[in-house]
Scaffold this motif. Structure first.
Motif, PDB file in Angstrom:
ATOM      1  N   GLN A 162     -11.200  -5.467  -0.847  1.00  0.00           N
ATOM      2  CA  GLN A 162     -10.668  -4.645  -1.673  1.00  0.00           C
ATOM      3  C   GLN A 162     -10.985  -3.130  -1.367  1.00  0.00           C
ATOM      4  OE1 GLN A 162     -11.593  -5.730  -5.686  1.00  0.00           O
ATOM      5  NE2 GLN A 162      -9.718  -6.746  -5.826  1.00  0.00           N
ATOM      6  N   ARG A 163     -12.128  -2.650  -1.043  1.00  0.00           N
ATOM      7  CA  ARG A 163     -12.655  -1.424  -0.593  1.00  0.00           C
ATOM      8  C   ARG A 163     -12.092  -1.249   0.773  1.00  0.00           C
ATOM      9  NH1 ARG A 163     -17.578  -3.149  -2.547  1.00  0.00           N
ATOM     10  NH2 ARG A 163     -18.447  -3.688  -0.648  1.00  0.00           N
ATOM     11  N   GLN A 185      -1.287   7.154  -5.726  1.00  0.00           N
ATOM     12  CA  GLN A 185      -2.540   7.675  -6.005  1.00  0.00           C
ATOM     13  C   GLN A 185      -2.541   8.392  -7.119  1.00  0.00           C
ATOM     14  OE1 GLN A 185      -4.670   8.984  -2.689  1.00  0.00           O
ATOM     15  NE2 GLN A 185      -6.718   9.210  -3.930  1.00  0.00           N
ATOM     16  N   GLN A 214       2.220   2.290  -3.546  1.00  0.00           N
ATOM     17  CA  GLN A 214       1.228   2.513  -4.481  1.00  0.00           C
ATOM     18  C   GLN A 214       1.117   4.239  -4.442  1.00  0.00           C
ATOM     19  OE1 GLN A 214      -2.444   0.612  -3.516  1.00  0.00           O
ATOM     20  NE2 GLN A 214      -1.881  -1.431  -4.515  1.00  0.00           N
ATOM     21  N   PRO A 234      -9.939   8.445  -1.115  1.00  0.00           N
ATOM     22  CA  PRO A 234     -10.564   7.378  -0.375  1.00  0.00           C
ATOM     23  C   PRO A 234     -11.353   8.003   1.017  1.00  0.00           C
ATOM     24  CG  PRO A 234      -8.387   6.794  -0.309  1.00  0.00           C
ATOM     25  CD  PRO A 234      -8.471   8.026  -0.952  1.00  0.00           C
ATOM     26  N   LYS A 249       0.922  -1.226   0.137  1.00  0.00           N
ATOM     27  CA  LYS A 249      -0.250   0.114  -0.017  1.00  0.00           C
ATOM     28  C   LYS A 249       0.725   1.092   0.022  1.00  0.00           C
ATOM     29  CE  LYS A 249      -4.079   2.260   0.542  1.00  0.00           C
ATOM     30  NZ  LYS A 249      -4.836   2.587  -0.343  1.00  0.00           N
ATOM     31  N   ARG A 256      -8.513  -0.327   0.057  1.00  0.00           N
ATOM     32  CA  ARG A 256      -8.255   0.802  -0.778  1.00  0.00           C
ATOM     33  C   ARG A 256      -8.227   1.912  -0.056  1.00  0.00           C
ATOM     34  NH1 ARG A 256     -13.406   1.487  -3.749  1.00  0.00           N
ATOM     35  NH2 ARG A 256     -13.792   2.442  -1.898  1.00  0.00           N
ATOM     36  N   ASP A 257      -9.072   2.249   1.030  1.00  0.00           N
ATOM     37  CA  ASP A 257      -9.379   3.174   1.900  1.00  0.00           C
ATOM     38  C   ASP A 257      -8.586   3.178   3.067  1.00  0.00           C
ATOM     39  OD1 ASP A 257     -11.824   3.840   0.336  1.00  0.00           O
ATOM     40  OD2 ASP A 257     -13.129   3.206   1.935  1.00  0.00           O
TER      41      ASP A 257
END
Length: 93
Positions: A63-64, A24, A22, A31, A19, A67-68
Motif C-alpha cells: 500500500q505504501r 488527493q 483517485q 507522497p 490510481k 500510495r507513492d
C-alpha cells in the motif's frame, strides 16, 4: 477490481487506472517520490517477511508503494509483484 481485471486482463493496468481516478486531498502531504532503490528495498523486505501477521505487514508495504506511485508506476509495481514485467525475456524450461 475483479470486474475491471476481467475487462482489462492486466492487474497492472487496473492499478494504474484506479490510481489515476483517485483524487488527493489538497491539504494532505504529498507522497515522497517512488525511487527505484526504495522499491527494491521494499520488494526484498516483503520477500523476507515472516512470522505473526506477516500478511498484514506485506499489505501495508505494498500500500505504501502504491500510495507513492505516480503515473504508470503503479502498473509496474503490480507487475513486479506478479512477476509479469513483459520485458521480452522468458525463462526456458
Amino acid at each position: 477490481v475483479k470486474d475491471a481485471y476481467d475487462e482489462e486482463g492486466d492487474l497492472g493496468i487496473v492499478a494504474e487506472k484506479s490510481k489515476a481516478s483517485q483524487r488527493q486531498l489538497s491539504f494532505a502531504a504529498k507522497p515522497k517520490p517512488l525511487l527505484l532503490s526504495n522499491v527494491l528495498k521494499s520488494l526484498r523486505a516483503i520477500a523476507e517477511m515472516e512470522g505473526f501477521k506477516v500478511q498484514d505487514k506485506k499489505i501495508s508495504a505494498i500500500q505504501r508503494m502504491l500510495r507513492d506511485a505516480r503515473g504508470s508506476e503503479a502498473r509496474f509495481v503490480i507487475r513486479c509483484l506478479q512477476g509479469k514485467l513483459r520485458i521480452g525475456l522468458a525463462e526456458t524450461t
